[in-house]
Design a protein around this motif. Structure first.
Motif, PDB file in Angstrom:
ATOM      1  N   PRO A 100       0.805  -1.235   0.000  1.00 35.69           N
ATOM      2  CA  PRO A 100       0.000   0.000   0.000  1.00 35.69           C
ATOM      3  C   PRO A 100       0.834   1.279   0.000  1.00 35.69           C
ATOM      4  N   LEU A 101       2.079   1.196   0.489  1.00 35.90           N
ATOM      5  CA  LEU A 101       2.861   2.421   0.654  1.00 35.90           C
ATOM      6  C   LEU A 101       4.019   2.557  -0.326  1.00 35.90           C
ATOM      7  N   ARG A 102       4.421   1.461  -0.958  1.00 41.02           N
ATOM      8  CA  ARG A 102       5.621   1.556  -1.786  1.00 41.02           C
ATOM      9  C   ARG A 102       5.712   0.397  -2.763  1.00 41.02           C
ATOM     10  N   THR A 103       6.655   0.547  -3.702  1.00 39.41           N
ATOM     11  CA  THR A 103       6.984  -0.551  -4.617  1.00 39.41           C
ATOM     12  C   THR A 103       8.491  -0.767  -4.562  1.00 39.41           C
ATOM     13  N   ASP A 104       8.897  -1.996  -4.760  1.00 43.99           N
ATOM     14  CA  ASP A 104      10.319  -2.328  -4.693  1.00 43.99           C
ATOM     15  C   ASP A 104      10.669  -3.386  -5.728  1.00 43.99           C
ATOM     16  N   TRP A 105      11.872  -3.266  -6.267  1.00 42.89           N
ATOM     17  CA  TRP A 105      12.414  -4.224  -7.228  1.00 42.89           C
ATOM     18  C   TRP A 105      13.575  -4.981  -6.618  1.00 42.89           C
ATOM     19  N   GLY A 106      13.725  -6.232  -7.036  1.00 40.51           N
ATOM     20  CA  GLY A 106      14.933  -6.957  -6.737  1.00 40.51           C
ATOM     21  C   GLY A 106      15.991  -6.665  -7.781  1.00 40.51           C
ATOM     22  N   ARG A 107      17.171  -7.247  -7.588  1.00 41.58           N
ATOM     23  CA  ARG A 107      18.277  -7.003  -8.511  1.00 41.58           C
ATOM     24  C   ARG A 107      18.292  -7.977  -9.680  1.00 41.58           C
ATOM     25  N   GLY A 108      17.490  -8.997  -9.602  1.00 43.58           N
ATOM     26  CA  GLY A 108      17.363  -9.914 -10.725  1.00 43.58           C
ATOM     27  C   GLY A 108      18.185 -11.174 -10.591  1.00 43.58           C
ATOM     28  N   THR A 109      17.761 -12.189 -11.338  1.00 43.74           N
ATOM     29  CA  THR A 109      18.497 -13.449 -11.417  1.00 43.74           C
ATOM     30  C   THR A 109      18.525 -13.886 -12.877  1.00 43.74           C
ATOM     31  N   GLN A 110      19.672 -14.324 -13.330  1.00 43.86           N
ATOM     32  CA  GLN A 110      19.868 -14.641 -14.746  1.00 43.86           C
ATOM     33  C   GLN A 110      19.369 -16.043 -15.070  1.00 43.86           C
ATOM     34  N   VAL A 111      18.606 -16.123 -16.141  1.00 41.91           N
ATOM     35  CA  VAL A 111      18.163 -17.409 -16.692  1.00 41.91           C
ATOM     36  C   VAL A 111      18.678 -17.500 -18.127  1.00 41.91           C
ATOM     37  N   THR A 112      19.400 -18.556 -18.413  1.00 42.26           N
ATOM     38  CA  THR A 112      19.935 -18.761 -19.757  1.00 42.26           C
ATOM     39  C   THR A 112      19.482 -20.115 -20.279  1.00 42.26           C
ATOM     40  N   VAL A 113      18.858 -20.110 -21.449  1.00 45.09           N
ATOM     41  CA  VAL A 113      18.357 -21.334 -22.059  1.00 45.09           C
ATOM     42  C   VAL A 113      19.097 -21.546 -23.378  1.00 45.09           C
ATOM     43  N   SER A 114      19.793 -22.643 -23.492  1.00 40.89           N
ATOM     44  CA  SER A 114      20.564 -22.925 -24.704  1.00 40.89           C
ATOM     45  C   SER A 114      19.825 -23.934 -25.575  1.00 40.89           C
TER      46      SER A 114
END
Length: 115
Positions: A100-114
């Protein structure tokens, strides 16, 4: 202050599976919606899936039927089960938390599909 930390990324071959986790921590958290976004190489960040605190889910068409979002409210944690991965799923996956008061992001995690 809210901390958002993603985990579970990695490298897999086409058709493989991964399970991402995102934990939000902070005092008196009342999280409304938890969302996964992703940003592939040379692409804009795009929405992947969302889940409300009551368990209502929505998915981007590109992942519908392959990805499943779920949530543990007691742990302030959201998961993304990714099956049938394709090379075009390669991206950094970010968690977005709405309260209700804020929004926040994480720093991310890499996904690689070969292929």
């Amino acid at each position: 202050q809210v901390q958002v930390v993603e985990s579970g990324g990695g490298s897999v071959q086409t058709g493989g599976s991964l399970r991402l986790s995102c934990e939000a921590s902070g005092s008196s958290l009342h999280i409304n919606v938890m969302t996964w976004y992703r940003q592939g190489p040379g692409k804009q960040r795009e929405w992947v899936a969302s889940i409300t605190n009551s368990g209502i889910t929505n998915y981007a068409d590109s992942v519908k039927g392959r990805f499943t979002i779920s949530r543990d409210n007691a742990k302030n944690t959201v998961y993304l089960q990714m099956n049938g991965l394709k090379p075009e799923d390669t991206a950094v996956y970010y968690c977005y938390v709405l309260t209700p008061l804020r929004t926040d992001w994480g720093r991310g995690t890499q996904v690689t599909v070969s292929s």
